[in-house]
Write an enzyme that holds these catalytic residues in place. Structure first.
Site, PDB file in Angstrom:
ATOM      1  N   SER A 150      -9.571  -1.376   7.031  1.00  0.00           N
ATOM      2  CA  SER A 150      -8.959  -1.215   5.718  1.00  0.00           C
ATOM      3  C   SER A 150      -8.047  -2.316   5.209  1.00  0.00           C
ATOM      4  O   SER A 150      -7.632  -2.280   4.059  1.00  0.00           O
ATOM      5  CB  SER A 150      -8.222   0.124   5.665  1.00  0.00           C
ATOM      6  OG  SER A 150      -9.129   1.189   5.789  1.00  0.00           O
ATOM      7  N   LYS A 170       0.852  -1.184   0.000  1.00  0.00           N
ATOM      8  CA  LYS A 170       0.000   0.000   0.000  1.00  0.00           C
ATOM      9  C   LYS A 170       0.891   1.239   0.000  1.00  0.00           C
ATOM     10  O   LYS A 170       1.955   1.257   0.633  1.00  0.00           O
ATOM     11  CB  LYS A 170      -0.895  -0.045   1.238  1.00  0.00           C
ATOM     12  CG  LYS A 170      -1.975   1.008   1.310  1.00  0.00           C
ATOM     13  CD  LYS A 170      -2.844   0.774   2.540  1.00  0.00           C
ATOM     14  CE  LYS A 170      -4.006   1.742   2.658  1.00  0.00           C
ATOM     15  NZ  LYS A 170      -4.862   1.438   3.821  1.00  0.00           N
ATOM     16  N   SER A 192      -9.376   0.855   2.873  1.00  0.00           N
ATOM     17  CA  SER A 192      -8.673   1.741   1.969  1.00  0.00           C
ATOM     18  C   SER A 192      -7.518   1.062   1.223  1.00  0.00           C
ATOM     19  O   SER A 192      -6.910   1.668   0.337  1.00  0.00           O
ATOM     20  CB  SER A 192      -8.105   2.928   2.777  1.00  0.00           C
ATOM     21  OG  SER A 192      -7.199   2.486   3.796  1.00  0.00           O
TER      22      SER A 192
END
Length: 478
Positions: A160, A61, A136
């Site tokens: 997330s 990420k 996310s």
């Protein structure tokens, strides 16, 4: 090197082309050279050439600091921001032999659940290209589902890691807060942040956890992890681990409206599978677990974000913006998704001195104690519930409602999400939309959770690849 090239080929075929998943923010330009060097060392039997994650390509990420690829949080306001060194978790993965293949697109600044950003655009769900991939960490989720790497790493402030795992038929592990260092991870909340793996199998999640877990002087919270990391998490992966387990089914975390029907149908099948594998299911009918109320009354992100982000930006030598005020003034962020949160956070002169912040911390402590008491009173090994009460939302919506990740987010207890099944097939989702099941455990019970999840995985075998990103063939020119 061939493995790395194969993944790069799939990214080229399916990320911006083909179904255009937009899961990748940037490919590591040094990945092939690093793989070639590893192969050369292995060929001559060089010391250190045999490592537990030798040449394993990973997606990170874009809030994990990396010394060779900028870390932007998906924001155009931070384009080109280059950390001086790797985050501790990244350094440990590299020491175990892993290769950072690419940085993944994400919900900008990890502030939301649909994985849209000003720098990378909207990530698409490979199982239903009209839907979001959760968030996310949705770029990691979509990328691992589409087989862009062997595994990935996300962050989880509320949902997330587990939201994209649920939406992409994957395994997502949020660890006990303090088990993995958060040093040099772009922050949201010191109270709620955690990081962990997103993978296609439970065994892969265990392998990545093994490499990252443990105390780190750069993160004082990890002092509690000393002596708590088993020699081999993999030893817990036994197909009979559900036999005799006591699992609390949290009724307050199941929906009751028509839009919740498909998730409830799949969860009933998953609960039946847990029982068939030997688990005892215990009903936990407790309104204290109501997720909407917890999100509304106890979440502390807006109180902590500004101070933490400003401190983080001060560590990036070439950061285009040096504070949240500068990010707002630049206008270079996804306004529709973020403006309300960012302006609210900036408006707090000192959020962590606010009396309401102290009150929320008090309620969090009380809730944590309450959840621990529920485990104790019912002699439970884990709590069970759907991570999302409804299917992942269509592209264009800016909020994924009805998520339950806040229980782990507030308590700091570990939780693992595993594939529970699919919704009914539709014109846009030929195999249906993935649905995930969360198992939440006591602090430091990652080995037990991995064992329970592995036993469920082996009993059900619900993982399947998305139709939108099939295997490449010679006719593809690769």
């Amino acid at each position: 090197m061939g493995l790395v090239q194969a993944y790069l080929d799939r990214i080229a075929a399916y990320d911006q082309a083909g179904p255009a998943l937009r899961a990748i923010r940037a490919v590591n330009p040094n990945a092939l050279a690093q793989a070639q060097a590893y192969d050369a060392d292995r060929a001559v039997g060089a010391a250190g050439a045999s490592k537990p994650l030798g040449c394993v390509p990973l997606l990170l990420k874009d809030n994990y600091n990396t010394a060779e690829v900028p870390t932007t949080g998906g924001s155009a306001s931070l384009e080109g921001a280059q950390p001086a060194r790797d985050a501790t978790a990244v350094a440990r993965l590299r020491a175990a032999g892993a290769i950072v293949l690419a940085k993944a697109n994400m919900q900008e600044f990890a502030l939301g659940g649909v994985s849209v950003s000003s720098l990378g655009g909207q990530v698409r769900n490979p199982y239903d290209l009209t839907r979001t991939p959760g968030g996310s960490s949705g770029g990691v989720g979509a990328g691992i589902a589409a087989d862009f790497a062997l595994g990935g790493l996300g962050s989880d402030t509320v949902n997330s890691i587990r939201s994209p795992a649920s939406a992409n038929n994957l395994v997502g592990l949020r660890v006990t807060q303090g088990l993995i260092s958060l040093a040099s991870i772009m922050p949201v909340s010191k109270t709620q942040d955690a990081i962990g793996p997103i993978t296609r199998t439970v065994a892969d999640a265990a392998a990545l956890l093994q490499a990252m877990a443990g105390a780190d002087p750069a993160d004082p919270l990890t002092a509690a992890a000393a002596g708590r990391v088993p020699e081999r998490y993999a030893d817990a992966l036994k197909p009979d681990a559900l036999k005799g387990a006591r699992l609390g089914v949290v009724t307050a975390l199941f929906g009751t409206k028509p839009e919740h029907a498909e998730v409830n149908r799949v969860m009933r099948q998953a609960l039946d599978a847990l029982a068939a594998a030997g688990a005892t299911l215990v009903t936990v009918d407790d309104p204290a677990f109501e997720a909407d109320a917890l999100n509304r009354d106890d979440d502390v992100q807006t109180y902590e974000f500004k101070a933490l982000m400003n401190a983080y930006l001060a560590t990036i030598p070439n950061a285009p913006q040096t504070n949240l005020a500068g990010i707002l003034a630049s206008g270079q962020f996804h306004r529709a998704a973020l403006e309300k949160f960012l302006t609210g956070a900036e408006a707090r002169a000192d959020g962590m001195a606010d009396p309401e912040y102290a009150a929320r911390l008090g309620r969090i402590a009380a809730f944590k104690a309450h959840v621990a008491a529920v485990f104790e009173a019912q002699t439970l090994d884990a709590l069970v519930y759907p991570l999302q009460k409804r299917l992942v939302v269509p592209i264009g919506e800016l909020n994924q409602a009805d998520r339950n990740g806040i229980v782990a987010g507030l308590t700091g207890f570990p939780a693992i999400d595993v594939p529970a099944g699919f919704s009914a097939a539709s014109a846009t989702a030929p195999d249906g939309v993935p649905i995930g099941m969360d198992l939440l455990g006591r602090p430091w019970s990652e080995a037990k959770l991995l064992g329970l999840a592995y036993a469920f995985e082996q009993a059900t075998k619900l993982r399947r690849a998305p139709a939108s990103t099939p295997p490449l063939t010679a006719s593809d020119g690769r």
